[in-house]
Design a protein around this motif. Sequence first.
Motif, PDB file in Angstrom:
ATOM      1  N   THR A   1      90.581  42.576   0.266  1.00  0.00           N
ATOM      2  CA  THR A   1      89.704  43.696  -0.076  1.00  0.00           C
ATOM      3  C   THR A   1      90.524  44.903  -0.518  1.00  0.00           C
ATOM      4  OG1 THR A   1      89.608  44.854   2.077  1.00  0.00           O
ATOM      5  CG2 THR A   1      88.172  42.927   1.789  1.00  0.00           C
ATOM      6  N   ALA A   2      89.993  45.638  -1.475  1.00  0.00           N
ATOM      7  CA  ALA A   2      90.548  46.929  -1.892  1.00  0.00           C
ATOM      8  C   ALA A   2      89.490  47.977  -1.591  1.00  0.00           C
ATOM      9  CB  ALA A   2      90.879  46.912  -3.382  1.00  0.00           C
ATOM     10  N   GLU A   3      89.815  48.921  -0.698  1.00  0.00           N
ATOM     11  CA  GLU A   3      88.802  49.859  -0.223  1.00  0.00           C
ATOM     12  C   GLU A   3      89.322  51.293  -0.255  1.00  0.00           C
ATOM     13  OE1 GLU A   3      86.868  48.396   3.498  1.00  0.00           O
ATOM     14  OE2 GLU A   3      88.304  46.760   3.310  1.00  0.00           O
ATOM     15  N   ASP A   4      88.420  52.221  -0.414  1.00  0.00           N
ATOM     16  CA  ASP A   4      88.780  53.638  -0.414  1.00  0.00           C
ATOM     17  C   ASP A   4      87.682  54.445   0.268  1.00  0.00           C
ATOM     18  OD1 ASP A   4      89.991  56.053  -0.876  1.00  0.00           O
ATOM     19  OD2 ASP A   4      89.326  56.216  -2.967  1.00  0.00           O
ATOM     20  N   PRO A   5      87.797  54.652   1.601  1.00  0.00           N
ATOM     21  CA  PRO A   5      88.869  54.182   2.485  1.00  0.00           C
ATOM     22  C   PRO A   5      88.480  52.859   3.147  1.00  0.00           C
ATOM     23  CG  PRO A   5      87.498  55.698   3.679  1.00  0.00           C
ATOM     24  CD  PRO A   5      86.870  55.560   2.298  1.00  0.00           C
ATOM     25  N   VAL A   6      89.435  52.261   3.897  1.00  0.00           N
ATOM     26  CA  VAL A   6      89.126  51.119   4.745  1.00  0.00           C
ATOM     27  C   VAL A   6      88.376  51.655   5.961  1.00  0.00           C
ATOM     28  CG1 VAL A   6      90.066  49.284   6.192  1.00  0.00           C
ATOM     29  CG2 VAL A   6      91.149  49.816   3.994  1.00  0.00           C
ATOM     30  N   GLU A   7      87.108  51.291   6.107  1.00  0.00           N
ATOM     31  CA  GLU A   7      86.293  51.873   7.175  1.00  0.00           C
ATOM     32  C   GLU A   7      86.418  51.101   8.480  1.00  0.00           C
ATOM     33  OE1 GLU A   7      82.314  52.864   6.168  1.00  0.00           O
ATOM     34  OE2 GLU A   7      82.892  54.099   4.453  1.00  0.00           O
ATOM     35  N   TYR A   8      86.395  49.770   8.413  1.00  0.00           N
ATOM     36  CA  TYR A   8      86.504  48.957   9.616  1.00  0.00           C
ATOM     37  C   TYR A   8      87.519  47.848   9.371  1.00  0.00           C
ATOM     38  CZ  TYR A   8      82.102  51.164  10.973  1.00  0.00           C
ATOM     39  OH  TYR A   8      81.129  52.069  11.291  1.00  0.00           O
ATOM     40  N   ASN A   9      88.331  47.579  10.387  1.00  0.00           N
ATOM     41  CA  ASN A   9      89.268  46.464  10.300  1.00  0.00           C
ATOM     42  C   ASN A   9      88.561  45.187  10.727  1.00  0.00           C
ATOM     43  OD1 ASN A   9      91.344  48.294   9.668  1.00  0.00           O
ATOM     44  ND2 ASN A   9      91.675  48.718  11.836  1.00  0.00           N
ATOM     45  N   ILE A  10      88.650  44.144   9.900  1.00  0.00           N
ATOM     46  CA  ILE A  10      88.000  42.863  10.202  1.00  0.00           C
ATOM     47  C   ILE A  10      89.080  41.800  10.319  1.00  0.00           C
ATOM     48  CG2 ILE A  10      86.318  41.146   9.452  1.00  0.00           C
ATOM     49  CD1 ILE A  10      84.884  43.308   7.907  1.00  0.00           C
ATOM     50  N   GLU A  11      89.115  41.150  11.463  1.00  0.00           N
ATOM     51  CA  GLU A  11      90.136  40.143  11.723  1.00  0.00           C
ATOM     52  C   GLU A  11      90.050  39.007  10.718  1.00  0.00           C
ATOM     53  OE1 GLU A  11      91.743  37.413  15.482  1.00  0.00           O
ATOM     54  OE2 GLU A  11      89.906  38.590  15.660  1.00  0.00           O
ATOM     55  N   GLY A  12      91.217  38.593  10.186  1.00  0.00           N
ATOM     56  CA  GLY A  12      91.263  37.468   9.268  1.00  0.00           C
ATOM     57  C   GLY A  12      91.104  37.838   7.809  1.00  0.00           C
ATOM     58  N   ILE A  13      90.952  39.157   7.520  1.00  0.00           N
ATOM     59  CA  ILE A  13      90.779  39.611   6.134  1.00  0.00           C
ATOM     60  C   ILE A  13      91.926  40.559   5.787  1.00  0.00           C
ATOM     61  CG2 ILE A  13      89.308  40.959   4.583  1.00  0.00           C
ATOM     62  CD1 ILE A  13      86.894  39.870   6.031  1.00  0.00           C
ATOM     63  N   ASN A  14      92.520  40.389   4.605  1.00  0.00           N
ATOM     64  CA  ASN A  14      93.620  41.247   4.139  1.00  0.00           C
ATOM     65  C   ASN A  14      93.025  42.480   3.457  1.00  0.00           C
ATOM     66  OD1 ASN A  14      95.889  39.182   4.578  1.00  0.00           O
ATOM     67  ND2 ASN A  14      94.445  38.061   3.294  1.00  0.00           N
ATOM     68  N   GLN A  15      93.132  43.625   4.111  1.00  0.00           N
ATOM     69  CA  GLN A  15      92.496  44.846   3.605  1.00  0.00           C
ATOM     70  C   GLN A  15      93.545  45.822   3.086  1.00  0.00           C
ATOM     71  OE1 GLN A  15      90.138  44.868   7.499  1.00  0.00           O
ATOM     72  NE2 GLN A  15      88.733  45.968   6.138  1.00  0.00           N
ATOM     73  N   VAL A  16      93.307  46.367   1.896  1.00  0.00           N
ATOM     74  CA  VAL A  16      94.247  47.272   1.241  1.00  0.00           C
ATOM     75  C   VAL A  16      93.580  48.632   1.053  1.00  0.00           C
ATOM     76  CG1 VAL A  16      95.541  47.711  -0.884  1.00  0.00           C
ATOM     77  CG2 VAL A  16      95.445  45.396   0.067  1.00  0.00           C
ATOM     78  N   GLN A  17      94.302  49.683   1.446  1.00  0.00           N
ATOM     79  CA  GLN A  17      93.816  51.048   1.288  1.00  0.00           C
ATOM     80  C   GLN A  17      94.229  51.575  -0.099  1.00  0.00           C
ATOM     81  OE1 GLN A  17      92.206  53.548   3.466  1.00  0.00           O
ATOM     82  NE2 GLN A  17      92.161  54.517   1.451  1.00  0.00           N
ATOM     83  N   ILE A  18      93.263  51.970  -0.895  1.00  0.00           N
ATOM     84  CA  ILE A  18      93.556  52.517  -2.230  1.00  0.00           C
ATOM     85  C   ILE A  18      94.214  53.893  -2.083  1.00  0.00           C
ATOM     86  CG2 ILE A  18      92.479  53.396  -4.348  1.00  0.00           C
ATOM     87  CD1 ILE A  18      92.639  50.312  -4.036  1.00  0.00           C
ATOM     88  N   ASN A  19      95.217  54.156  -2.923  1.00  0.00           N
ATOM     89  CA  ASN A  19      95.908  55.457  -2.913  1.00  0.00           C
ATOM     90  C   ASN A  19      96.205  55.834  -4.363  1.00  0.00           C
ATOM     91  OD1 ASN A  19      97.560  57.670  -2.607  1.00  0.00           O
ATOM     92  ND2 ASN A  19      98.736  56.805  -0.911  1.00  0.00           N
TER      93      ASN A  19
END
Length: 562
Positions: free
Chosen positions: A346-364
């Motif tokens: 996932t690409a998120e701005d911002p990352v709101e919740y951490n979900i186990e098993g998913i690779n989450q990327v914070q947009i900057n």
Amino acid sequence: MNELGQKLVQAGVIDAATLEKLVRQQRAHGGSLNQNLVRLGVLSEQDLTRALAQVYRVQGVDLAGTTIDTAAIKLVPHEIATKFQVLPIARDGRRLKLAMADPGNIFAIEDIKFITGCEVEPMVAAESAIKRMIDRHYDQADSMARVMQDMGELDGLQIVEEQEEQVDLREIGDESSPVVKLVNSLIADAVRKGGSDVHVEPYEKQLRIRYRIDGMLHEVMSPPFKLKASMISRIKIMAELDIAERRIPQDGRIRIRVGDRTVDLRVSTLPTIFGEKVVMRILDRSNLRIELGEFGMAEKAFKDILRAIDSPYGMVLVTGPTGSGKTTTLYSALSRINIPGVNIMTAEDPVEYNIEGINQVQINEAIGLSFAAALRAFLRQDPNIIMVGEIRDLDTASIATKAALTGHLVLSTLHTNDAASTVNRLVDMGVEPFLVAASTNLIAAQRLIRRLCKGCKKPVVLHEEAVRELGIEDGKSFNAFEPKGCPDCAGTGFRGRQGLYEVMPITPAIRDLILDRAPSSVIKRRAMDEGMLTLRQDGVLKVREGISPAQEVLKETAPDRG
């Protein structure tokens, strides 16, 4: 805990595989078995209460629709109610009715017998419901009031004159200082009341604090004006922001514990003419509903979404204004398809919740990590499923479309008014109609409306004028409900929110219309002919079911035209 789980398995309420999943969730994220049953959507609160009543052989009680006797509340101290997760409901002579999350806790029953001098009649209720009622009926404002009383001590603190916008660092760094206590109490109070945002707003001669609860802002207090700089600086320190910089907006995060919950706060500052305004967005995982089946979607809409997200490739788009629950819907969809055999990014701005098993990327954006840049990198990471927080430009839209056409399932959001107009939005961005038609599986539009409080909603007959305004073709009056207000809902008449969903699968007929560049009104009419419920129609269903009043639906949805 496992003993309760085994009893639920033996009673046929859950199966052994579900119990194993619940235990794993418990180990990873904490909380009781009861909490995780509701959090994961295995059982609703009402179903859990019935199941526990069956297991413990006691009466179940739905606290949302129960009048709580304040005299009974005073018999059991707050710390005891919190420790054992119990709530006194009513006293009849020497008999005390007590709602318990665990009626098998003999120690709790004996302690409360000793404290109250009453015979305890245990009843069972969902733990999450008991927690809410403890917060509501035991005055959490006490701590706030004590802090405000301590404000007299501030006269002895070295607060520099307001126009210099400086504060004594000892005052905002000492955990025992009144300002620190006030900020802590403010955040804890907002979390307990179910707030989604805390606004700290400076005006010329006033400092105003407001909470957003169920989508509406409520003023809760106005601290002494001389605390303005100190309070804002304290929040900035907690969020690791630059307290010396007051000319530009800043963003940060705070992680705190409130009771047994870990809560993230997304902090945003904004310079105004009277000082910095601060908004803290509360991200409470315990409030995150991640089971799509619990969202109250119409049956066809739910099946259409499941079919779309179970596809191996294609694009699923969720649209609506800011704050309409789009991210929650996407998280819920991801949680449903999050299995060890797939790579989700996932690409998120911002990352709101951490979900186990998913690779989450914070947009900057400041360092060049845009949605488009993240998407390009994802495609080199062997993904199966990609979530893009928002499609904002042609670059992002083009990459997402091509990814959906090359064997990836892509989920994303846009800002449009309804499902059909999303097609034209993509075309207006510069995506060719044949790419939109070929890549898109489904488009869902959504809104959030306030739910009526079950404890006090009152019946009303919707007259023909209101019925016509809702767009009901026969124009006949029907029975509905409207808000009243009671202590359980703090006099508002509302508790919680409900989604409205307009779910449009891209069928062959709609695909042909997209290729022909048909206007959105024609696409919408065709989707309705194929069984799609519009936002307004879904809202009417919620009114008929007594979930929400007509005025909420009229406020949040537009009439169907075309």
